[in-house]
Design an enzyme around this catalytic site. Structure first.
Site, short mmCIF file in Angstrom:
data_model
loop_
_atom_site.label_atom_id
_atom_site.label_comp_id
_atom_site.label_asym_id
_atom_site.label_seq_id
_atom_site.Cartn_x
_atom_site.Cartn_y
_atom_site.Cartn_z
N ASN A 142 0.83 -1.20 0.00
CA ASN A 142 0.00 0.00 0.00
C ASN A 142 0.87 1.26 0.00
OD1 ASN A 142 -2.66 -1.06 0.03
ND2 ASN A 142 -2.36 -1.70 2.16
N CYS A 164 -5.82 -7.10 -3.32
CA CYS A 164 -6.31 -6.76 -1.99
C CYS A 164 -7.46 -7.69 -1.66
CB CYS A 164 -6.77 -5.29 -1.97
SG CYS A 164 -7.50 -4.76 -0.42
N HIS A 165 -7.59 -8.07 -0.39
CA HIS A 165 -8.61 -9.05 0.00
C HIS A 165 -9.92 -8.41 0.45
CE1 HIS A 165 -6.02 -8.80 3.85
NE2 HIS A 165 -6.95 -7.88 3.91
N HIS A 194 -9.90 -0.05 -1.57
CA HIS A 194 -10.36 0.35 -0.25
C HIS A 194 -11.58 1.26 -0.30
CE1 HIS A 194 -6.19 -0.53 1.79
NE2 HIS A 194 -6.84 -1.62 1.42
N ARG A 261 -19.95 8.43 18.10
CA ARG A 261 -21.16 7.77 17.59
C ARG A 261 -20.81 6.51 16.82
NH1 ARG A 261 -24.51 7.78 12.86
NH2 ARG A 261 -23.12 9.19 11.72
#
Length: 427
Positions: A142, A164-165, A194, A261
């Site tokens: 990355n 990428c998984h 991502h 939150r």
């Protein structure tokens, strides 16, 4: 079949990939490379244990070119600067009030991680072109999209795909959430690494999104996840974890109430990195003591691709590749994440057409950061590093432009010689 591992000292990941390859291929030659002698020796010891009783030739080299000679596949897992550079990427922005969770994709952490990696990619690209020009470079390092973009734009490597998984595991987790066995689920995802989107999620022709809505309705705790919050507002589920997803948009990390939150773990990657060091040390110590090391398969795409190209077995995997008509409403030439067919002919990406407009809009903001970072290196323009941070959604929501300028100067000074020489200048 020769497979070279670059950054093989990433021991745990190397072990999992090797376990997969040993189980899938009858004959295998493995070449391990790392610049750290102790890590390299640990990787070799682990590989020998994993391959015990199988027809596997294992060699280890501190010299990268020797390791690459005759390779059919090159798996890139390097991390330039290791944990010390990661600490810098978090500590200096934090002093300026900029929060990060993972810091490896876009954002100021991703930008400087890329800039540290590009000079090494230059050298890797030259070596591959010289000693194994037909090899497939399977990149795990990355920031994925920036690195694949740079490899294609700046180096002579011909066959590059970033792996990428996140899409696989998102589909796996959603199947569990809606109560359908993963093997019965079919799905289509696309976007950028991502920040791809689950465009279709089905089982037996049934759209599973209504079941997902029901699951969220039943469990209010799910509403306290960033990716669920994004899904409810955008209509498509993002394919990366909430920790990652929070960093790529301007809505969450600048606001303490939103952090509370949505239970966002600020600085999470620092603990992950420390844990990786501890795991490496445990593996090293076990091997030195002659104890067996536990190894599990990875379900990663690299072994699947290698097996498909070696045997002709057809598979569909997800890869990060240059956008040449693959996603119509993202810029041509950027790096996108799409389905790819792997078989004896290679790895061929599949065009998916346009993304939903709201998803493409967020992806374009991400792509802007990628482009400016890659251009900074290609053109030797340090001002583009600042422009990339200015364009980053999280940084722009948190800092003034003067703070961004000062932050970049401090990170440039801190990383020093790891950065491309033309980018080491300040204002």
């Amino acid at each position: 079949m020769k497979v070279t591992f670059l950054g093989a000292g990433s021991v745990e990941f190397t072990q999992g990939l090797l376990a997969d390859l040993v189980g899938m291929l009858d004959e295998l030659e493995v070449s391990l490379h790392d610049i750290h002698p102790e890590r390299l020796e640990t990787a070799r010891g682990a590989a020998r244990q994993i391959a015990q009783g199988r027809d596997v030739k294992i060699e280890a080299h501190l010299d990268r070119r020797r390791s690459l000679e005759g390779a059919d596949f090159v798996i890139n897992m390097i991390q330039v600067g290791m944990i010390d550079a990661t600490r810098v990427d978090f500590a200096i922005p934090a002093r300026h009030g900029l929060r990060q969770t993972i810091g490896d994709t876009i954002g100021v952490g991703g930008i400087f991680r890329a800039l540290r990696t590009f000079p090494v990619l230059d050298a890797i690209g030259r070596d591959i072109a010289d000693v194994c020009p037909d090899a497939w470079l399977l990149n795990y390092t990355n920031p994925m999209a920036m690195n694949v973009w740079y490899l294609n734009a700046a180096t002579p490597v011909r066959n590059v795909v970033g792996l990428c998984h996140s899409i696989y595991w998102t589909a796996h987790d959603l199947a569990e959430l809606v109560g359908v066995p993963y093997d019965e689920v079919s799905y289509l995802a696309a976007g950028v690494n991502h920040q791809s989107w689950m465009l279709r999620l089905q089982a037996g022709g049934e759209d599973l999104y209504p079941r997902l809505d029901e699951a969220v309705e039943r469990d209010p705790g799910l509403l306290r996840r960033v990716r669920v919050d994004m899904y409810r507002r955008l209509g498509y589920y993002p394919t990366e974890t909430s920790e990652h997803s929070a960093e790529y948009v301007p809505w969450y990390l600048h606001d303490p109430a939103e952090i509370e939150r949505l239970r966002i773990p600020v600085g999470a990657y620092l603990e992950i990195s420390e844990d990786n060091v501890r795991r490496y040390q445990a593996t090293r110590d076990a091997l030195r003591a002659g104890r067996p090391i536990p190894v599990e398969g990875t379900m990663e795409y690299a072994p699947q691709i290698i097996h498909s190209l070696a045997t002709g077995t057809r598979r569909v995997v997800y890869g990060n590749v240059v956008n040449r008509g693959l996603i119509g409403n993202l810029p041509e030439g950027c790096v996108v994440e799409v389905p790819c067919v792997a078989d004896a002919l290679g790895v061929r990406p599949v065009a998916v057409g346009d993304l939903p407009a709201q998803c493409a809009a967020l992806n374009r903001a991400y792509v802007n950061v990628n482009e400016l970072t890659v251009r900074a290196a290609l053109e030797g323009r340090p001002e583009h590093v600042r422009h990339a941070v200015m364009a980053d959604p999280n940084a722009a929501a948190t800092l003034t432009v003067e703070q961004i300028w000062q932050l970049c100067e401090e990170l440039t000074a801190a990383h020093g010689d790891l950065l491309p020489e033309p980018l080491r200048g300040v204002r």
